[in-house]
Design an enzyme around this catalytic site. Structure first.
Site, short mmCIF file in Angstrom:
data_model
loop_
_atom_site.label_atom_id
_atom_site.label_comp_id
_atom_site.label_asym_id
_atom_site.label_seq_id
_atom_site.Cartn_x
_atom_site.Cartn_y
_atom_site.Cartn_z
CE LYS A 1 0.78 -1.44 2.02
NZ LYS A 1 0.27 -1.92 3.29
C1 LIG Z 1 -1.75 -6.84 5.84
C2 LIG Z 1 -0.46 -6.26 6.31
N1 LIG Z 1 0.44 -7.05 6.90
C3 LIG Z 1 1.62 -6.57 7.34
C4 LIG Z 1 1.94 -5.23 7.21
C5 LIG Z 1 3.26 -4.73 7.69
O1 LIG Z 1 4.10 -4.40 6.61
P1 LIG Z 1 5.22 -3.31 6.70
O2 LIG Z 1 6.09 -3.69 7.84
O3 LIG Z 1 5.92 -3.40 5.40
O4 LIG Z 1 4.55 -2.01 6.92
C6 LIG Z 1 1.02 -4.37 6.61
C7 LIG Z 1 1.34 -2.95 6.44
O5 LIG Z 1 1.70 -2.53 5.37
C8 LIG Z 1 -0.19 -4.89 6.13
O6 LIG Z 1 -1.10 -4.09 5.55
#
Ligand SMILES: Cc1ncc(COP(=O)(O)O)c(C=O)c1O
Length: 293
Positions: A157
């Site tokens: 991220k």
């Molecule tokens: C691009 C993206 N995909 C998927 C997710 C879902 O991830 P998570 O379930 O870890 O929040 C997020 C959120 O963080 C995201 O920014």
């Protein structure tokens, strides 16, 4: 607007909300050199804070930091403990939590060897991400023109990478939709601007395999929940055509939680209302979040 709380954790100390500021030469501001997490905490029936998958989120934060060659002077446990403490100090149980690691002000340019690695944790109250009736009625999404690359980097991220999600979200809202769906560079289904996607067809559940998507922690939890009920989730390549022909669809994510999708670009999904598998999975998921199961 974000509702201010009393304290923010910044570089090892709890500082007043108003004092958690950085210099204009902060490297991350110029080059996107930050990594972050989004975590939710829920208030349980007994009045406790339940920070969902806290350790997993902090581990992913450290993984993302490693990808950007940022060395933290804290351990995973330090950040986990600081997060728990932050909620206590602010006397809040249900909230969103944003840990961030970023390069601060120091040398400019693209050599980051001597840049200071700074860390902060911020918490604030945050309601339903995709609208108040999103869980009940489902949302409408559109395929946006921005593509997710198939690269190892999607597993991290990284602040700088999020311009794709920001543009996708704007595209969806400008065109009257609730959220965007991104395809990957080969034209297969990837994910939402901040969510992973699940598809149900003839009782079988699938989700795009890893490669062009963030390996969502909610995605992993939902796969685990379904597995514990004897339901297998097929992680595979999914075409847009298949997705539009699904019986049910839903998004997962920390912000979006579990949100049903009822329409893609004007095409109704199944009967156009929230389906039974989605409802059942959602019920179990929310019970787990609130520690009722
Ligand atoms: C691009 C993206 N995909 C998927 C997710 C879902 O991830 P998570 O379930 O870890 O929040 C997020 C959120 O963080 C995201 O920014």
């Amino acid at each position: 607007m974000v509702t201010k709380l009393k304290k923010i954790w910044l570089d090892g100390e709890f500082v007043n909300w108003e004092d958690a500021n950085v210099h204009i030469l902060t490297h991350a501001l110029h080059y996107g050199t930050s990594v972050f997490e989004g975590i939710r905490s829920y208030e349980t029936k007994s009045g406790e804070a339940h920070i969902f998958k806290l350790k997993e989120h902090i581990e992913r934060l450290f993984y993302s930091a490693k990808v950007l060659n940022m060395n933290l002077k804290y351990s995973v446990n330090d950040i986990v403990n600081a997060t728990v403490e932050l909620l206590k100090i602010n006397n809040i149980k249900a909230c969103y939590i944003r840990p961030i690691v970023f390069l601060g002000d120091g040398p400019m340019g693209l050599t980051t060897t001597d840049s200071p690695v700074r860390v902060s944790i911020i918490a604030w109250p945050w309601g339903t991400y995709l609208g108040d009736d999103a869980f009940e009625k489902g949302i409408k999404i559109t395929v946006c023109p921005y593509r997710r690359q198939i690269t190892e980097l999607t597993k991290a991220k990284i602040g700088g990478s999020y311009y794709v999600s920001v543009l996708s979200k704007k595209y969806a809202l400008d065109n009257g939709y609730d959220e965007a769906l991104m395809l990957d560079t080969e034209g297969n289904v990837a994910e939402g601007s901040g969510e992973n996607i699940f598809m149900i067809k003839d009782g079988k559940i699938s989700t795009p395999k890893l490669g062009a998507i963030l390996p969502g922690i909610t995605r992993a939890s939902v796969i685990e929940i379904l597995k514990s009920q004897g339901i297998n989730v097929d992680e595979r390549m999914i075409s847009l055509e298949e997705l539009k022909n699904a019986d049910e669809l839903f998004f997962t994510g920390t912000a979006a939680e579990l949100t049903p999708i009822v329409e893609i670009d004007g095409t109704k999904i199944g009967t156009g209302i929230v389906g039974e598998v989605t409802k059942k999975t959602s019920e179990t998921f929310f019970k787990i979040l609130k520690k009722e199961e």
